[in-house]
Design a protein around this motif. Structure first.
Motif, PDB file in Angstrom:
ATOM      1  N   UNK A  91       0.820  -1.203   0.000  1.00 52.47           N
ATOM      2  CA  UNK A  91       0.000   0.000   0.000  1.00 52.47           C
ATOM      3  C   UNK A  91       0.861   1.263   0.000  1.00 52.47           C
ATOM      4  N   UNK A  92       1.890   1.289   0.822  1.00 50.65           N
ATOM      5  CA  UNK A  92       2.692   2.494   0.960  1.00 50.65           C
ATOM      6  C   UNK A  92       3.932   2.476   0.079  1.00 50.65           C
ATOM      7  N   UNK A  93       4.439   1.314  -0.224  1.00 50.63           N
ATOM      8  CA  UNK A  93       5.683   1.233  -0.979  1.00 50.63           C
ATOM      9  C   UNK A  93       6.867   1.484  -0.063  1.00 50.63           C
ATOM     10  N   UNK A  94       8.035   1.107  -0.506  1.00 51.29           N
ATOM     11  CA  UNK A  94       9.226   1.280   0.327  1.00 51.29           C
ATOM     12  C   UNK A  94       9.796   2.691   0.239  1.00 51.29           C
ATOM     13  N   UNK A  95       9.496   3.416  -0.829  1.00 54.69           N
ATOM     14  CA  UNK A  95      10.116   4.727  -1.019  1.00 54.69           C
ATOM     15  C   UNK A  95       9.306   5.853  -0.394  1.00 54.69           C
ATOM     16  N   UNK A  96       8.034   5.655  -0.165  1.00 55.06           N
ATOM     17  CA  UNK A  96       7.205   6.735   0.350  1.00 55.06           C
ATOM     18  C   UNK A  96       7.341   6.865   1.859  1.00 55.06           C
ATOM     19  N   UNK A  97       7.052   8.062   2.332  1.00 57.57           N
ATOM     20  CA  UNK A  97       7.132   8.331   3.769  1.00 57.57           C
ATOM     21  C   UNK A  97       5.753   8.330   4.429  1.00 57.57           C
ATOM     22  N   UNK A  98       4.804   7.597   3.863  1.00 60.20           N
ATOM     23  CA  UNK A  98       3.449   7.566   4.418  1.00 60.20           C
ATOM     24  C   UNK A  98       3.388   6.784   5.722  1.00 60.20           C
ATOM     25  N   UNK A  99       4.315   5.893   5.910  1.00 61.72           N
ATOM     26  CA  UNK A  99       4.363   5.102   7.132  1.00 61.72           C
ATOM     27  C   UNK A  99       5.207   5.860   8.152  1.00 61.72           C
ATOM     28  N   UNK A 100       4.579   6.309   9.226  1.00 61.23           N
ATOM     29  CA  UNK A 100       5.281   7.132  10.204  1.00 61.23           C
ATOM     30  C   UNK A 100       6.084   6.258  11.160  1.00 61.23           C
ATOM     31  N   UNK A 101       6.916   6.901  11.937  1.00 59.57           N
ATOM     32  CA  UNK A 101       7.747   6.182  12.908  1.00 59.57           C
ATOM     33  C   UNK A 101       6.871   5.561  14.004  1.00 59.57           C
ATOM     34  N   UNK A 102       5.758   6.184  14.315  1.00 54.34           N
ATOM     35  CA  UNK A 102       4.871   5.598  15.324  1.00 54.34           C
ATOM     36  C   UNK A 102       4.204   4.330  14.790  1.00 54.34           C
ATOM     37  N   UNK A 103       3.914   4.298  13.479  1.00 47.19           N
ATOM     38  CA  UNK A 103       3.364   3.077  12.878  1.00 47.19           C
ATOM     39  C   UNK A 103       4.387   1.953  12.905  1.00 47.19           C
ATOM     40  N   UNK A 104       5.634   2.285  12.608  1.00 50.64           N
ATOM     41  CA  UNK A 104       6.702   1.279  12.637  1.00 50.64           C
ATOM     42  C   UNK A 104       6.913   0.772  14.055  1.00 50.64           C
TER      43      UNK A 104
END
Length: 156
Positions: A91-104
């Motif tokens: 959904x987000x891809x590895x290059x995008x920054x849509x996944x925040x550090x709190x999600x990780x």
């Protein structure tokens, strides 16, 4: 009792107590894999990153730990974590920054708790099975010989 699939699943869940065939164990493993893949599909169709769906993965891990032991519960937990990551990276891809550090961080904590759950339930189940086997062996030895004299028991 119902459909034959329900009978197979019930027999597979109780295989450890009844010492059923390896076929029922294989059926249980396949059912758990289908459940994990179903949860992954549900997760992939979710419109946004929702951590509530991740809690559904605890059921297959707990069942695997209880009926298949620690090793296969750990494998199930690993498959669950990987199947939860596939839709996220799709959904987000590895290059995008849509996944925040709190999600990780939330995913890391969730994966760790899932792995610990697998280890705890699997270890308790393995210990219970081992103690039950020791108790059964002790009972068999006690019934074959007299406890006081050690002479073979004729009634056994």
């Amino acid at each position: 009792m119902g459909s034959p699939w329900v009978q197979i699943i019930v027999a597979a869940l109780s295989y450890r107590n009844n010492r059923k065939s390896a076929r029922e164990r294989c059926v249980l493993e396949l059912v758990l894999l289908m459940v994990v893949l179903g949860i992954m599909c549900l997760r992939a169709t979710a419109p946004s990153f929702e951590t509530e769906i991740l809690n559904l993965y605890f059921l297959p891990v707990a069942i695997a730990g209880m009926y298949l032991g620690r090793y296969l519960a750990g494998v199930t937990a690993l498959v669950c974590v990987l199947s939860a990551l596939i839709p996220i990276f799709g959904q987000f891809g590895l290059a995008q920054d849509s996944l925040t550090i709190s999600d990780v961080l939330a995913l890391s904590v969730w994966g760790s708790v899932l792995g610990l759950t697998a280890l705890v339930i699997g270890t308790l189940s393995d210990d219970r099975s081992r103690e039950l086997a020791e108790l059964h062996e002790s009972h068999r030895t006690d019934t074959l010989s007299d406890a006081l004299t050690g002479v073979a028991n004729r009634r056994a």
